[in-house]
Scaffold this motif. Structure first.
Motif, mmCIF file in Angstrom:
data_model
loop_
_atom_site.group_PDB
_atom_site.id
_atom_site.type_symbol
_atom_site.label_atom_id
_atom_site.label_comp_id
_atom_site.label_asym_id
_atom_site.label_seq_id
_atom_site.Cartn_x
_atom_site.Cartn_y
_atom_site.Cartn_z
ATOM 1 N N GLY A 1 0.822 -1.199 0.000
ATOM 2 C CA GLY A 1 0.000 0.000 0.000
ATOM 3 C C GLY A 1 0.861 1.256 0.000
ATOM 4 O O GLY A 1 1.977 1.251 0.539
ATOM 5 N N TRP A 2 0.348 2.315 -0.572
ATOM 6 C CA TRP A 2 1.099 3.558 -0.613
ATOM 7 C C TRP A 2 0.134 4.741 -0.665
ATOM 8 O O TRP A 2 -1.060 4.573 -0.960
ATOM 9 C CB TRP A 2 2.046 3.608 -1.816
ATOM 10 N N ARG A 3 0.644 5.910 -0.369
ATOM 11 C CA ARG A 3 -0.147 7.128 -0.472
ATOM 12 C C ARG A 3 0.782 8.315 -0.675
ATOM 13 O O ARG A 3 1.929 8.324 -0.206
ATOM 14 C CB ARG A 3 -0.993 7.354 0.784
ATOM 15 N N VAL A 4 0.299 9.304 -1.399
ATOM 16 C CA VAL A 4 1.010 10.571 -1.598
ATOM 17 C C VAL A 4 0.002 11.698 -1.431
ATOM 18 O O VAL A 4 -1.175 11.566 -1.780
ATOM 19 C CB VAL A 4 1.689 10.642 -2.983
ATOM 20 N N LEU A 5 0.459 12.802 -0.867
ATOM 21 C CA LEU A 5 -0.388 13.964 -0.628
ATOM 22 C C LEU A 5 0.448 15.219 -0.869
ATOM 23 O O LEU A 5 1.618 15.289 -0.459
ATOM 24 C CB LEU A 5 -0.949 13.946 0.795
ATOM 25 N N GLY A 6 -0.170 16.200 -1.502
ATOM 26 C CA GLY A 6 0.526 17.452 -1.744
ATOM 27 C C GLY A 6 -0.440 18.615 -1.821
ATOM 28 O O GLY A 6 -1.590 18.457 -2.237
ATOM 29 N N GLY A 7 0.014 19.793 -1.356
ATOM 30 C CA GLY A 7 -0.816 20.992 -1.401
ATOM 31 C C GLY A 7 -0.441 21.950 -0.287
ATOM 32 O O GLY A 7 0.728 22.055 0.110
ATOM 33 N N ARG A 8 -1.441 22.640 0.238
ATOM 34 C CA ARG A 8 -1.246 23.606 1.321
ATOM 35 C C ARG A 8 -2.087 23.195 2.536
ATOM 36 O O ARG A 8 -3.280 22.908 2.406
ATOM 37 C CB ARG A 8 -1.661 25.009 0.870
ATOM 38 N N LEU A 9 -1.422 23.156 3.695
ATOM 39 C CA LEU A 9 -2.090 22.853 4.951
ATOM 40 C C LEU A 9 -1.610 23.847 5.990
ATOM 41 O O LEU A 9 -0.406 24.149 6.070
ATOM 42 C CB LEU A 9 -1.767 21.423 5.413
#
Length: 384
Positions: A157-165
């Motif tokens: 399993g894998w996940r990627v997240l990108g943006g502004r927080l």
């Protein structure tokens, strides 16, 4: 109604009243709570309970859309009251995607407005994509993520997240692998003010039936299944095999529910045709975080389709009963004097009976092979 007593704080009381009504497309919930200043929850001795709390929600569904209106008011013993009003609109896009919009307004001294949206899109091969946007107090956050959830043991399993927080650039990535003997995972996050890396692994070890088993982390009950002499047979809970028997015919099955009926079941496709069992499923009820032994007794020996004749050459009549000498298992004779017999050795003495007659005969099997041999016709001679 609840009551508490603390050695230092004293006695306290709490009252809670809730109402829920569900129609076909409409739902209504109401909840009212009142607590004294000395009431304490277990483990929360230094934090007083909310003095008064009121929550209400009303939702209505129109086709693929649902609109919900919520109201909540909290009055604390040691702070100003807070009232919030929220509006939520959820809708399905196509067959699987969904979009959720929300608007929340907080009333009082610390009032403010927040709004946002969340788009969720399931993809093929256990993949899932989502995008979100929110705005509160002049801070705007937006990010997108893609993830793959492992479907079976051995999947990655894998996940990627990108943006502004939280008003700044932010990125995350992670890997997750779960196998038969445990799981390993890693997470990496990066923002202008902080970078972090997390690595971890978990597994379990159990000692039962004079053996040591390694497994995934054990936080429930488990079972040890034995199918003596049959390696490579699938075993699991219900109709889903989760493991196979080892060279000794033993399998370790984790994740049983305590004090409930669990169906430990063999995979019938893995059983050879010569294996004779009373049942491929057994129901067990273990206690909490404990082991239970599950035995599947198999009738040993070989099997053969035997054709039996009487002394006058006529086939043994249908419905006659055949059994091995010294064995209680009985087998019925079908048409043409044929009977399927199991538990055989290389040389056997069998007996038969029907009506008021009986006879016996000797059966010698050919050298062992994988198929079921056909033997006969054999003459069954009348017993004196």
């Amino acid at each position: 109604i609840a009551a508490s007593r603390h050695d230092r704080v004293g006695a306290g009381r709490l009252a809670l009243l809730g109402l829920e009504r569900q129609w076909v497309r409409t739902a209504l919930t109401l909840q009212w709570q009142l607590a004294s200043s000395r009431y304490r929850e277990l483990g929360m001795a230094d934090q007083p309970a909310v003095r008064r709390q009121l929550a209400a929600s009303l939702s209505q569904q129109w086709g693929a859309s649902t609109v919900a209106l919520g109201l909540a008011r909290i009055e604390r013993h040691d702070g100003p009251p807070l009232t919030t009003v929220s509006l939520n609109h959820g809708m399905r896009l196509g067959e699987a995607a969904s979009l959720n919009l929300y608007l929340t307004r907080a009333l009082g001294q610390a009032g403010g407005t927040s709004l946002g949206m969340m788009l969720q899109l399931p993809l093929e091969k256990q993949r899932h994509a989502s995008a979100a946007f929110s705005s509160h107090g002049g801070v705007h956050d937006a990010y997108a993520s893609v993830a793959r959830y492992p479907g079976e043991d051995g999947d990655l399993g894998w996940r990627v997240l990108g943006g502004r927080l939280n008003g700044g650039a932010h990125a995350e990535a992670g890997l997750d692998y779960t196998g038969r003997y445990g799981s390993v995972y890693s997470d990496l996050s990066a923002s202008p003010r902080q970078h972090s890396l997390r690595l971890g692994a978990s597994g379990g070890m159990a000692m039962a039936a004079r053996r040591v088993f390694f497994s995934r982390r054990l936080d429930q009950s488990f079972a040890v299944a034995e199918l003596r002499g049959y390696p490579g047979i699938g075993v699991g809970l219900g109709s889903t095999p989760t493991t196979v028997t080892d060279a000794a015919g033993i399998a370790f099955i984790p994740s049983l529910s305590a004090y409930q009926a669990n169906q430990v079941r063999l995979d019938a496709k893995d059983l050879p045709i010569s294996a004779e069992l009373d049942s491929i499923e057994q129901i067990v009820v273990p206690s909490w975080r404990s082991a239970v032994k599950v035995d599947f007794p198999v009738r040993s020996g070989r099997a053969a389709l035997v054709t039996i004749r009487q002394e006058d050459g006529e086939p043994l009549p249908a419905g006659a009963v055949v059994w091995l000498q010294g064995d209680q298992q009985e087998f019925f004779v079908g048409r043409r004097g044929e009977s399927f017999v199991t538990g055989l050795k290389d040389r056997n003495v069998l007996q038969a009976r029907w009506k008021d007659r009986s006879c016996s005969f000797t059966l010698a099997l050919p050298p062992a092979r994988d198929d079921i041999p056909r033997v006969g016709p054999l003459t069954c001679r009348t017993a004196p």
